[in-house]
Design a protein around this motif. Structure first.
Motif, mmCIF file in Angstrom:
data_model
loop_
_atom_site.group_PDB
_atom_site.id
_atom_site.type_symbol
_atom_site.label_atom_id
_atom_site.label_comp_id
_atom_site.label_asym_id
_atom_site.label_seq_id
_atom_site.Cartn_x
_atom_site.Cartn_y
_atom_site.Cartn_z
ATOM 1 N N THR A 10 11.108 -0.412 5.312
ATOM 2 C CA THR A 10 10.542 0.606 6.199
ATOM 3 C C THR A 10 11.578 1.074 7.221
ATOM 4 O OG1 THR A 10 9.623 -1.140 7.613
ATOM 5 C CG2 THR A 10 8.168 -0.198 5.930
ATOM 6 N N GLY A 11 12.405 0.139 7.696
ATOM 7 C CA GLY A 11 13.460 0.532 8.623
ATOM 8 C C GLY A 11 14.443 1.499 7.991
ATOM 9 N N ALA A 12 14.798 1.242 6.727
ATOM 10 C CA ALA A 12 15.705 2.142 6.011
ATOM 11 C C ALA A 12 15.058 3.504 5.791
ATOM 12 C CB ALA A 12 16.097 1.523 4.671
ATOM 13 N N ALA A 13 13.760 3.503 5.501
ATOM 14 C CA ALA A 13 13.058 4.769 5.287
ATOM 15 C C ALA A 13 13.029 5.607 6.560
ATOM 16 C CB ALA A 13 11.632 4.491 4.805
ATOM 17 N N LEU A 14 12.787 4.962 7.691
ATOM 18 C CA LEU A 14 12.759 5.682 8.968
ATOM 19 C C LEU A 14 14.147 6.199 9.340
ATOM 20 C CD1 LEU A 14 10.413 3.334 11.048
ATOM 21 C CD2 LEU A 14 9.804 5.483 9.929
ATOM 22 N N ALA A 15 15.170 5.347 9.124
ATOM 23 C CA ALA A 15 16.529 5.749 9.481
ATOM 24 C C ALA A 15 17.030 6.902 8.614
ATOM 25 C CB ALA A 15 17.471 4.556 9.356
ATOM 26 N N ALA A 16 16.554 6.959 7.366
ATOM 27 C CA ALA A 16 17.014 7.999 6.440
ATOM 28 C C ALA A 16 16.326 9.339 6.670
ATOM 29 C CB ALA A 16 16.781 7.554 4.996
ATOM 30 N N HIS A 17 15.312 9.372 7.540
ATOM 31 C CA HIS A 17 14.565 10.611 7.788
ATOM 32 C C HIS A 17 14.487 10.877 9.292
ATOM 33 C CE1 HIS A 17 13.213 9.361 3.764
ATOM 34 N NE2 HIS A 17 13.013 10.639 3.530
ATOM 35 N N PRO A 18 15.603 11.236 9.937
ATOM 36 C CA PRO A 18 15.555 11.545 11.370
ATOM 37 C C PRO A 18 14.684 12.765 11.647
ATOM 38 C CG PRO A 18 17.658 12.212 10.432
ATOM 39 C CD PRO A 18 16.942 11.441 9.358
ATOM 40 N N GLY A 19 13.970 12.718 12.751
ATOM 41 C CA GLY A 19 13.051 13.800 13.088
ATOM 42 C C GLY A 19 13.589 14.723 14.155
ATOM 43 N N PRO A 20 12.757 15.645 14.608
ATOM 44 C CA PRO A 20 13.191 16.623 15.614
ATOM 45 C C PRO A 20 13.391 16.025 17.002
ATOM 46 C CG PRO A 20 10.856 16.878 15.134
ATOM 47 C CD PRO A 20 11.390 15.901 14.142
ATOM 48 N N VAL A 21 12.814 14.839 17.252
ATOM 49 C CA VAL A 21 12.969 14.177 18.539
ATOM 50 C C VAL A 21 13.969 13.036 18.381
ATOM 51 C CG1 VAL A 21 11.805 12.928 20.383
ATOM 52 C CG2 VAL A 21 10.604 14.763 19.177
ATOM 53 N N ALA A 22 14.979 13.011 19.210
ATOM 54 C CA ALA A 22 16.023 11.992 19.114
ATOM 55 C C ALA A 22 15.431 10.593 19.247
ATOM 56 C CB ALA A 22 17.064 12.218 20.208
ATOM 57 N N GLY A 23 15.850 9.707 18.325
ATOM 58 C CA GLY A 23 15.384 8.333 18.360
ATOM 59 C C GLY A 23 14.114 8.086 17.578
ATOM 60 N N PHE A 24 13.523 9.136 16.988
ATOM 61 C CA PHE A 24 12.286 8.984 16.229
ATOM 62 C C PHE A 24 12.449 9.594 14.842
ATOM 63 C CE2 PHE A 24 11.002 8.843 20.645
ATOM 64 C CZ PHE A 24 10.097 7.789 20.667
#
Length: 451
Positions: A399-413
């Motif tokens: 899950t951490g890899a999935a979140l890191a691979a999809h950065p969003g419009p808000v920095a850090g999320f």
């Protein structure tokens, strides 16, 4: 009580990861270690504590564990820097082993139908402790900070250590061995730690990085040697031949698969609850409300645990195990198919996930206890706990890899699509547990209470 308090302390890291990130000015990856390191220590040392639970040193082992957990809480409370804080969190991981100690004690001293109910309940005390501690922890952390949260937990755990020293019964069978397979303990601890480190850090270091590959290879080699040692030593740390029994094998494989969701879904829900609305999924909730979002963990696990006994009587172990996995999968799926991060979706996701986990882990424990001798109870259940944490490490890494691979419009999320993908991975782990249950678990009904 000892297991509930310890479980609450161990799981303090999950909802407080964002708070730790802000307190020590860390990256998202670095702050996640405040949770991961506790699971790593708990996973690697629980089998050793489980074997001690089967011998005549059960009470001193339990008292020593509680004392070390209390010291760890104190370190985290007074820490000025992140390394000291992490050292405290590492010591708190020892508390995971109290579950195996409690289950072995209950089997020796609480016979019949009451014992069956108690064993099933003890199997979910980690989740119950988490569910009860999350709201209180959030309130304390929001009002008085991290030091108060960990300091209070340390005082409670120290009190439990004193209570155990005074009131915990001794092992019933005085003929049980007192020795410990030290070579096996060293090999299993080192091998498990290396493999879990590779899994948890692979997404950070890179899956082909020499550090990741080195840890993975070293861990697999150590575990291979450990298996050879255990099969030939007179008094093994873990009786591996028990895995040949279908119920034990089904319970262990299910533990890995369910661990993916058990430890990752609450973290994802906590991140969603605290993320700003600009992310597309965040609720922007304060710590107090986030703590309330976590309350279904305790109620859901308790209700699922009670239902597991009924399901086992009517559907057998196979049906009870598969039903729990299916319900648990529905929790993260709610977050996938009902976008927006509304408060009711977070509550529903936690309730379904907790209910399914309670049914599944309650069934697994009664399956294992029904298949092994009393002198192997602590060891067999500790291996099951280890495998839950292996699944948790796999889930955290994935899950951490999935979140890191999809950065969003808000920095850090992460983006909304990244968060949905992480939730799908949790649901997939539960689906694997359902398949394993249907294929491997016996059809026969597990022991259930009659009164």
């Amino acid at each position: 009580m000892a297991v509930l308090v310890s479980a609450g302390v161990v799981t303090l890291g999950a909802p407080l990861v964002p708070v730790v990130q802000t307190r020590f000015d860390l990256s998202e990856t670095a702050s996640q270690w405040s949770y991961t390191i506790t699971l790593l220590v708990g996973a690697t040392l629980t089998p050793v504590l489980g074997r001690l639970a089967d011998g005549r040193r059960r009470r001193p082992a339990a008292v020593c564990v509680c004392a070390l957990v209390a010291v760890g809480c104190g370190l985290s409370a007074v820490a000025d820097g992140y390394p000291v804080f992490l050292a405290g969190r590492a010591a708190q991981g020892l508390g995971v082993g109290l579950v195996a100690l409690a289950i072995a004690t209950a089997r020796d001293h609480v016979p019949g139908s009451r014992g069956v109910r108690l064993l099933a309940l003890l199997s979910v005390t980690t989740a119950l402790g988490a569910g009860l501690s999350y709201p209180l922890t959030m309130v304390v952390a929001e009002q008085w900070g991290l030091a108060a949260a960990y300091g209070g937990a340390g005082v409670l755990t120290a009190g439990v250590a004193v209570a155990l020293a005074i009131g915990m019964p001794r092992t019933v069978d005085a003929s049980r061995r007192t020795g410990l397979d030290l070579p096996g303990a060293v090999l299993l601890t080192a091998g498990s730690l290396a493999v879990l480190l590779a899994i948890s850090q692979g997404g950070v270091w890179g899956w082909t990085d020499p550090r990741t590959l080195g840890c993975a290879v070293a861990g697999v080699m150590a575990l291979a040697v450990w298996v050879a040692v255990e099969l030939h030593v007179r008094f093994p740390l873990v009786e591996l031949r028990l895995v040949r029994q279908r119920d034990v094998l089904a319970a262990h494989l299910t533990a890995v698969a369910m661990g993916v969701s058990l430890y990752s879904t609450p973290v994802l829900v906590s991140r969603m609850a605290q993320a700003p609305s600009a992310t597309g999924y965040g609720s922007g909730l304060g710590l107090l409300v986030v703590g309330l979002v976590m309350t279904p963990i305790a109620a859901g696990n308790l209700a699922g645990n009670r239902l597991a006994l009924v399901l086992a009587r009517r559907l057998g172990s196979r049906g009870a195990l598969a039903t729990g996995g299916a319900v648990a999968a529905a929790g993260p799926l709610v977050l996938v198919f009902v976008p927006g991060g509304a408060l009711w979706t977070l509550l529903l996701a936690m309730a379904l996930s907790a209910f399914g986990a309670g049914a599944t882990f309650g069934t697994m424990t009664t399956m294992i206890v029904g298949a092994v001798e009393p002198a192997e109870t602590g060891s067999a259940t500790s291996v099951n706990i280890l495998l839950r944490l292996v699944g948790g490490a796999l889930g955290s890494a994935a899950t951490g890899a999935a979140l890191a691979a999809h950065p969003g419009p808000v920095a850090g999320f992460a983006s909304a699509s990244g968060l949905r993908f992480a939730c799908l991975l949790c649901a997939a782990g539960c689906a694997v547990a359902v398949v394993v249950s249907l294929v491997l678990a016996r059809r026969r009904t597990s022991p259930t209470p009659t009164d």
